[in-house]
Motif scaffolding. Structure first.
Motif, PDB file in Angstrom:
ATOM      1  N   GLU A   1       2.248   3.006  -6.987  1.00 29.46           N
ATOM      2  CA  GLU A   1       3.194   2.043  -6.411  1.00 29.46           C
ATOM      3  C   GLU A   1       2.625   0.631  -6.449  1.00 29.46           C
ATOM      4  N   VAL A   2       1.400   0.531  -5.932  1.00 30.31           N
ATOM      5  CA  VAL A   2       0.793  -0.806  -5.839  1.00 30.31           C
ATOM      6  C   VAL A   2       0.520  -1.359  -7.241  1.00 30.31           C
ATOM      7  N   SER A   3       0.265  -0.441  -8.199  1.00 32.40           N
ATOM      8  CA  SER A   3       0.017  -0.923  -9.563  1.00 32.40           C
ATOM      9  C   SER A   3       1.271  -1.562 -10.146  1.00 32.40           C
ATOM     10  N   ALA A   4       2.412  -0.940  -9.896  1.00 37.33           N
ATOM     11  CA  ALA A   4       3.677  -1.516 -10.362  1.00 37.33           C
ATOM     12  C   ALA A   4       3.865  -2.921  -9.784  1.00 37.33           C
ATOM     13  N   GLU A   5       3.543  -3.046  -8.490  1.00 34.96           N
ATOM     14  CA  GLU A   5       3.663  -4.362  -7.842  1.00 34.96           C
ATOM     15  C   GLU A   5       2.704  -5.366  -8.484  1.00 34.96           C
ATOM     16  N   LEU A   6       1.481  -4.868  -8.781  1.00 31.96           N
ATOM     17  CA  LEU A   6       0.459  -5.761  -9.350  1.00 31.96           C
ATOM     18  C   LEU A   6       0.889  -6.286 -10.717  1.00 31.96           C
TER      19      LEU A   6
END
Lengths: 456, 127
Positions: A228-233
């Motif tokens: 999830e956080v990677s997509a945001e990054l």
């Protein structure tokens, strides 16, 4: 002495049985005839009628000769030989006397003294022979009795033998039946044991499930969160690039790379836990493989802790783990050793928790239940120690704890098979040793020793 | 504003740092981490008065559990707010936490959106 009388005596005795020997019915008839003839001839020879008495006398000689001949030569009458020899001299002298008196009485008179002497010796001979024959006959009779006795004994023995054989057969049948029953019982016990071992495995799997769920949930959460956080990054990196911040964008990309590594790491972690669970539930004992004892110990300590934690919310405990970096991979059945570790660690937490509950009842709340797990490289192998600060094991039951079905836990809480199975796995399965040290009221420490080269 | 996150899983740190990257970068938020209840108490005790205003703690940890930490924090630093994060979202844990004065109760997997809302409320109130 008259020849006719002697012939009658001879025939009479020929007819009688001697000891076990008896003449046939046919011979008896012939002898009867002989006796009648002898009697008739004797009567005529004494009649004094001229010519006829002489003829009868000669016929009497012939009959005597016939009797002597038949008795000596015929196999059926030969047993009476002795009797013939006894009478033969006397018979001969009588024949000579009669014969001489008939043809030359004067000559007979001149030798009568000698004849009388000979007759005397012949009679003595006959008597001696008769005594001797009687003795022989008695011996034969005794022989016959002995034979009869032996026959009787033999029959009794045969009957006993038959009875014994029958008894042996019956016993053999009984024993075979018993053997079959015992074999069946043994078979049933074996399958019951297999079932118990299986249910013990399943029970420990049940204890594991909560721990496993927690242990799998954690890495899965990380996989989800890092994705999830990677997509945001990525969005953030785009923004930074749009605004020309190359440096920041690069930094974000580095983070992304790290995140992907984390996702892989936690994915593998979940994977190994699932594999461990499968290993644990496998009912046949698995293959030995070179395994990292430190990793295994760490994994099962966590599974135990989280399992208990998940089952009982009020459960609080501390654990300390000390892993010796020098421990080398050891040939073990990972599922089996894992089961032993789980069992010992669970027991440790249980004992320490019981002590905590006791102390709390007494108003003491500062006790922290703790389990220490330690690995240590030893010469040719590894030593794993599991220690708890629970109430310890009283000396009087220390010798019983490895016995199957021995448990101090309340009914339904323990099968009593955990330690006995652990002992079996370590000693028989891995050629190692499982020892216990304990000080009542203070601690219990189990020591697992697994040799590097296990005998299989 | 400084918040303390307590969890025995070390990767939580990386995750939080990335999630609150902008806030940390802009300086409105400072993150501190502890990997056990005992360590958390040490961190709080290292500054007087502590700069930390909010503690997010996991419940399930070896040694001191999150609920014990909650009690300790509430008795020593009553001004610090504490929220719990647990993999076991059962009512027993929830009630215990609430009775002991927890502000919020988050369940794992962490819903960072609601967590961010909570943190932003905090930032707003600090201004």
């Amino acid at each position: 002495m008259n020849l006719g009388v002697i012939l009658l005596i001879l025939l009479f005795y020929l007819r009688r049985p001697m000891g076990p020997i008896e003449v046939s019915a046919e011979w008896k008839r012939i002898i009867n005839g002989g006796m009648i003839a002898a009697f008739v001839l004797w009567a005529f020879s004494n009649s004094g009628i001229p010519i006829i008495s002489q003829v009868a006398l000669f016929l009497n000689f012939g009959l005597g000769a016939l009797i002597v001949y038949l008795t000596l030569r015929n196999p059926e009458l030969q047993h009476r030989k002795g009797m013939i020899y006894a009478w033969l001299p006397l018979m001969g002298l009588i024949v000579i006397q009669e014969f001489l008196e008939l043809i030359s009485p004067s000559f007979f008179n001149s030798i009568e003294v000698y004849h009388s002497t000979a007759t005397f010796f012949a009679i003595v001979w006959a008597v001696v022979m008769w005594i001797n024959n009687t003795k022989q006959r008695k011996a034969l009779e005794q022989e016959r009795l002995k034979t009869l006795q032996k026959e009787r004994e033999y029959k009794v023995t045969e009957a006993l033998k038959a009875q014994l054989e029958k008894q042996v057969q019956e016993r053999t049948k009984e024993i075979t039946q018993k053997k079959n029953e015992l074999e069946k019982a043994l078979q049933e016990l074996k399958s019951a044991q297999d079932q118990l071992i299986h249910s013990e495995k399943m029970a420990s799997l049940g204890e594991l499930t909560a721990g496993i769920a927690h242990e799998i949930q954690n890495p899965l959460n990380f996989v989800n969160n890092f994705s999830e956080v990677s997509a945001e990054l990525i969005d953030e990196a785009k923004e930074e690039l749009d605004s020309g911040n190359q440096e920041d964008a690069k930094e974000i990309l580095e983070d992304l790379k790290a995140n992907l590594q984390k996702i892989l790491h936690h994915g593998k972690r979940a994977d190994s836990i699932v594999k461990g669970m499968l290993l644990h539930s496998r009912s046949n004992s698995g293959q030995k493989e070179k395994s990292d004892i430190n990793a295994l110990t760490d994994e099962y300590l966590r599974l135990s802790y989280h399992g208990l934690r998940a089952k009982d919310k009020s459960f609080t405990a501390d654990f300390k783990i000390e892993l010796d970096e020098n421990v080398e991979p050891v040939e073990i059945v990972p599922g089996d050793i894992g089961r032993v570790l789980l069992n010992l660690i669970n027991n440790g937490f249980y004992a320490a928790d019981e002590k905590k509950k006791e102390l709390e009842k007494a108003g003491q709340t500062d006790f922290m239940p703790t389990v220490w797990v330690k690995t240590q490289k030893i010469q040719n192998g590894v030593k794993i120690t599991v220690r708890d600060n629970g109430n310890g094991i009283p000396d009087e039951i220390k010798s019983k704890i490895f016995q199957p079905f021995f448990t101090t836990k309340p009914t339904g809480k323990g099968t009593g098979l955990g330690l006995s199975m652990s002992y079996d796995i370590i000693t028989n399965g891995h050629g190692g040793d499982l020892k216990v040290k304990s000080k009542p009221g203070e601690f219990t420490e189990f020591e697992i020793i697994i040799p590097q080269t296990t005998k299989s | 504003m400084k918040i303390l996150i307590v969890d025995d899983e070390k990767d939580v740190e990386l995750l939080f740092r990335q999630k609150f990257r902008k806030e940390v970068k802009s300086g409105v938020l400072e993150l501190a981490f502890a990997f056990s209840g005992e360590e958390a108490l040490k961190v709080l005790d290292s500054e007087h008065p502590p700069k930390v205003v909010y503690v997010f703690s996991d419940i399930n940890m070896p040694g001191m559990s999150g609920l014990e930490l909650l009690n300790q924090v509430k008795s020593h630093f009553p001004e610090i707010q504490v929220s719990m994060i647990s993999a076991y979202g059962d009512s027993q844990n929830y009630e215990k936490a609430m009775q002991s004065g927890a502000k919020e109760f988050f369940t794992k997997p962490i819903d960072f959106e609601s967590l961010k809302v909570e943190v932003n409320k905090l930032i707003e109130s600090q201004k």
